[in-house]
Structures are given as C-alpha cells and as structure tokens.
Write a protein that holds these residues in place. Structure first.
Motif, PDB file in Angstrom:
ATOM      1  N   THR A   1       0.848  -1.188   0.000  1.00 41.18           N
ATOM      2  CA  THR A   1       0.000   0.000   0.000  1.00 41.18           C
ATOM      3  C   THR A   1       0.887   1.243   0.000  1.00 41.18           C
ATOM      4  O   THR A   1       2.090   1.174   0.298  1.00 41.18           O
ATOM      5  N   LYS A   2       0.271   2.382  -0.282  1.00 39.06           N
ATOM      6  CA  LYS A   2       0.995   3.658  -0.259  1.00 39.06           C
ATOM      7  C   LYS A   2       1.664   3.856   1.106  1.00 39.06           C
ATOM      8  O   LYS A   2       2.851   4.206   1.174  1.00 39.06           O
ATOM      9  N   GLU A   3       0.916   3.619   2.170  1.00 38.62           N
ATOM     10  CA  GLU A   3       1.438   3.818   3.520  1.00 38.62           C
ATOM     11  C   GLU A   3       2.613   2.886   3.811  1.00 38.62           C
ATOM     12  O   GLU A   3       3.600   3.289   4.421  1.00 38.62           O
TER      13      GLU A   3
ATOM     14  N   ILE B   1      10.359   3.191   2.898  1.00 36.04           N
ATOM     15  CA  ILE B   1      11.373   4.165   2.475  1.00 36.04           C
ATOM     16  C   ILE B   1      11.993   4.837   3.697  1.00 36.04           C
ATOM     17  O   ILE B   1      13.224   4.958   3.786  1.00 36.04           O
ATOM     18  N   CYS B   2      11.164   5.271   4.637  1.00 41.99           N
ATOM     19  CA  CYS B   2      11.677   5.895   5.862  1.00 41.99           C
ATOM     20  C   CYS B   2      12.634   4.954   6.596  1.00 41.99           C
ATOM     21  O   CYS B   2      13.743   5.339   6.974  1.00 41.99           O
TER      22      CYS B   2
ATOM     23  N   ALA C   1       2.864  12.072   7.988  1.00 41.23           N
ATOM     24  CA  ALA C   1       2.473  10.732   7.532  1.00 41.23           C
ATOM     25  C   ALA C   1       3.448   9.743   8.167  1.00 41.23           C
ATOM     26  O   ALA C   1       3.683   9.788   9.380  1.00 41.23           O
ATOM     27  N   GLN C   2       4.044   8.886   7.372  1.00 36.17           N
ATOM     28  CA  GLN C   2       4.955   7.871   7.903  1.00 36.17           C
ATOM     29  C   GLN C   2       6.303   8.502   8.259  1.00 36.17           C
ATOM     30  O   GLN C   2       6.747   9.456   7.626  1.00 36.17           O
ATOM     31  N   PHE C   3       6.950   7.907   9.283  1.00 38.76           N
ATOM     32  CA  PHE C   3       8.271   8.385   9.692  1.00 38.76           C
ATOM     33  C   PHE C   3       9.029   7.286  10.412  1.00 38.76           C
ATOM     34  O   PHE C   3       8.456   6.285  10.847  1.00 38.76           O
ATOM     35  N   ASN C   4      10.340   7.502  10.535  1.00 37.50           N
ATOM     36  CA  ASN C   4      11.213   6.624  11.304  1.00 37.50           C
ATOM     37  C   ASN C   4      12.025   7.526  12.216  1.00 37.50           C
ATOM     38  O   ASN C   4      12.694   8.448  11.748  1.00 37.50           O
ATOM     39  N   GLY C   5      11.979   7.273  13.498  1.00 33.44           N
ATOM     40  CA  GLY C   5      12.708   8.086  14.467  1.00 33.44           C
ATOM     41  C   GLY C   5      11.844   8.334  15.677  1.00 33.44           C
ATOM     42  O   GLY C   5      10.767   7.756  15.821  1.00 33.44           O
ATOM     43  N   GLU C   6      12.321   9.224  16.534  1.00 35.17           N
ATOM     44  CA  GLU C   6      11.578   9.531  17.752  1.00 35.17           C
ATOM     45  C   GLU C   6      10.257  10.205  17.391  1.00 35.17           C
ATOM     46  O   GLU C   6      10.203  11.012  16.468  1.00 35.17           O
ATOM     47  N   PRO C   7       9.192   9.885  18.118  1.00 41.27           N
ATOM     48  CA  PRO C   7       7.905  10.550  17.861  1.00 41.27           C
ATOM     49  C   PRO C   7       8.048  12.064  18.012  1.00 41.27           C
ATOM     50  O   PRO C   7       8.869  12.555  18.784  1.00 41.27           O
ATOM     51  N   THR C   8       7.256  12.794  17.245  1.00 46.43           N
ATOM     52  CA  THR C   8       7.281  14.251  17.302  1.00 46.43           C
ATOM     53  C   THR C   8       5.888  14.776  17.621  1.00 46.43           C
ATOM     54  O   THR C   8       4.893  14.182  17.214  1.00 46.43           O
ATOM     55  N   GLU C   9       5.848  15.879  18.332  1.00 47.27           N
ATOM     56  CA  GLU C   9       4.557  16.526  18.611  1.00 47.27           C
ATOM     57  C   GLU C   9       4.115  17.361  17.417  1.00 47.27           C
ATOM     58  O   GLU C   9       2.987  17.825  17.359  1.00 47.27           O
TER      59      GLU C   9
ATOM     60  N   VAL D   1       8.314   8.726  -5.235  1.00 46.64           N
ATOM     61  CA  VAL D   1       7.132   8.770  -4.371  1.00 46.64           C
ATOM     62  C   VAL D   1       5.971   9.447  -5.112  1.00 46.64           C
ATOM     63  O   VAL D   1       4.818   9.021  -5.001  1.00 46.64           O
ATOM     64  N   SER D   2       6.272  10.460  -5.910  1.00 45.61           N
ATOM     65  CA  SER D   2       5.212  11.187  -6.612  1.00 45.61           C
ATOM     66  C   SER D   2       4.429  10.299  -7.577  1.00 45.61           C
ATOM     67  O   SER D   2       3.288  10.613  -7.915  1.00 45.61           O
ATOM     68  N   ALA D   3       5.003   9.170  -7.951  1.00 42.35           N
ATOM     69  CA  ALA D   3       4.342   8.270  -8.893  1.00 42.35           C
ATOM     70  C   ALA D   3       3.229   7.436  -8.245  1.00 42.35           C
ATOM     71  O   ALA D   3       2.380   6.898  -8.952  1.00 42.35           O
ATOM     72  N   PHE D   4       3.216   7.345  -6.899  1.00 44.92           N
ATOM     73  CA  PHE D   4       2.200   6.491  -6.267  1.00 44.92           C
ATOM     74  C   PHE D   4       1.381   7.171  -5.169  1.00 44.92           C
ATOM     75  O   PHE D   4       0.489   6.550  -4.606  1.00 44.92           O
ATOM     76  N   VAL D   5       1.665   8.422  -4.856  1.00 50.71           N
ATOM     77  CA  VAL D   5       0.866   9.082  -3.800  1.00 50.71           C
ATOM     78  C   VAL D   5      -0.352   9.771  -4.380  1.00 50.71           C
ATOM     79  O   VAL D   5      -0.453  10.019  -5.540  1.00 50.71           O
TER      80      VAL D   5
END
Length: 151
Positions: free
Chosen positions: A20-22, A28-29, A57-65, A147-151
């Motif tokens: 899926t897109k997500e 990738i992240c 959206a999706q991320f890798n790393g410490e959560p952010t506010e 990414v622009s090809a599938f979002v």
C-alpha cells in the motif's frame, strides 16, 4: 554516504512493489534511516486536504509533537510555500525553526511534486552539524520523484 546507486535501486524496488501507499512510505523511511548513519529522523509530510498546513504521515525516528505544521512555519512550512529544497546545516542559525528535540542539529527538506504541484515533502533531521551534501539532495530528489508516482 553509502553507494547512492544501490540506495536508489532499492527505493525503486520499494516504490514498484505491491504494498500500500502507507507501507511503501514507511519502508522508504525505515530503509533510508538504516542505510545513512546521519539520517536520525526520516519522515513524510503531506498537505492536509485543502488546509494551508502539512500533516505528518509515515516516519522513522523519535515521535514528534509536530504532526500538523502551518504553511510558512519552520523549515517544512517554508518549503510548502517556496517549493524549493531547504538545507539547514545548523538549525541554531535559523530564526524560523521548529525544534523537534534538543538532539537535532541539522535538517534537509525536499518537496514532492505531482503534476507540478507541491503535495508534500520528505524531511530528514540529523544529530550532526553540517552532514548534508549535494549527494543527499540528489538522492532525496530522486526519492521524491519516485514517491510522486504512487501518492
């Protein structure tokens, strides 16, 4: 930086897969964060509907506010307005910077375009001052194009 072509090839594999897109965005992240030692936080922000703001959206790393960023605010918000890459080698030198944590020393943000319209961006934070080179910009522009090809 590691072998850029190897990284690009794997990004192509991810983007052309059946996920899926997500799932693709998360892969990738995770991949970029694992392959490039100074990519300490990797995430995607996209325009939040018709609002003048970005939504995490999706991320890798410490959560952010910072899950919602108004256009014009911080590095990400400025890229949403300027439609241009923004490389900050030392965040302490930026007046319009939103701190995601005391560890963050530098940031690079590259816009994602679909049909010439800025629909989002990839955002990388590093705990190192001055880590980013033209190779990072080239790689991340490539990622955004894929990414622009599938979002």
């Amino acid at each position: 930086m590691n072998n850029i072509q190897e990284i690009k090839d794997y990004v192509v594999e991810i983007t052309e897969g059946n996920s899926t897109k997500e799932e693709k965005l998360q892969q990738i992240c995770d991949y970029l964060a694992s392959k490039i030692s100074y990519y300490d936080w990797v995430g995607f922000y996209f325009r939040n509907g018709d609002k003048e703001e970005l939504k995490l959206a999706q991320f890798n790393g410490e959560p952010t506010e910072h899950t919602i960023i108004p256009f014009g605010k911080g590095i990400c918000g400025q890229v949403a307005v300027s439609n241009k890459n923004f490389v900050v080698q030392d965040v302490s030198e930026q007046d319009n910077y939103i701190s995601c944590g005391w560890k963050v020393k530098s940031e690079i943000v590259i816009p994602i375009f679909v049909d010439g319209k800025n629909i989002g961006q990839i955002d990388i934070d590093s705990h190192t001052v001055n880590p980013f080179t033209e190779a990072d910009e080239e790689l991340l522009e490539f990622v955004c194009k894929k990414v622009s090809a599938f979002v």
